[in-house]
Write a protein that holds these residues in place. Structure first.
Motif: not given
Length: 179
Positions: A19-28, A68-79, A169-172
């Motif tokens: 999960t750390e590796a995934i979220f290090q890639e996310i804008k915001g 301002n860049i990414i919402s909590y909802e978007d964070i959770l959808v990615i998760f 999978k994240l990138r896709k």
């Protein structure tokens, strides 16, 4: 002067290295810290204690992100779409309560958003979602060697065979959210 609007999010979806590796890639996402939460024994747990499965803690990450860049909802959808939220206490070959799918909310607004996101993504899974949604009690930072694990150990087998496919999978699925 900063125009950032920073919030914290804490959740676990198996091994925190993934999960750390995934979220290090996310804008915001400004910061990602691996750690432990949700246990029932006093004091700061160690990785060895967590791995025993006896402390009740989950391997989690705590992220600091700019709303301002990414919402909590978007964070959770990615998760919810980059791990399997339908397997109880298991992610791939990682088995035990320390690998449970869990969202630890920081306030009532996060709790409500978490419930909505889980409901919204559930039709995309054949099995029922078992992700726990609980208030954050205490977050314990993991030992130094567990921070930035994928970045520092990409050549290791676990990273190659487990984390690299999750990043693909994240990138896709979420290319528009990548740094």
């Amino acid at each position: 002067m900063s125009n950032k609007n920073l919030q914290l999010a804490t959740f676990g979806g198996g091994c925190f290295w993934c999960t750390e590796a995934i979220f290090q890639e996310i804008k915001g996402v400004e910061k990602v810290v691996s750690g432990y939460s949700g246990g029932n024994v006093p004091g700061h747990p160690t990785y060895r204690e967590i791995c025993s499965g006896l402390t009740g803690h989950a391997e989690v990450i705590q992220i600091e992100f700019d709303t301002n860049i990414i919402s909590y909802e978007d964070i959770l959808v990615i998760f919810m779409t980059t791990h399997d939220p339908t397997t109880l206490n298991k992610q791939g070959g990682d088995i035990g309560t320390q690998y449970r799918s869990v969202i630890y909310y920081h306030d009532e607004a996060q709790n409500e958003i978490a419930k909505i996101v889980v409901k919204e993504v559930s039709p995309y899974y054949e099995a029922a979602i078992v992700t726990e949604i609980s208030p954050l009690d205490i977050f314990y930072e993991a030992e130094k060697e567990h921070q930035d694990y994928y970045r520092n150990n990409q050549e290791q087998g676990y990273c190659s065979f487990v984390i690299t496919p999750k990043l693909s999978k994240l990138r896709k699925l979420h290319a528009d959210k990548l740094k």
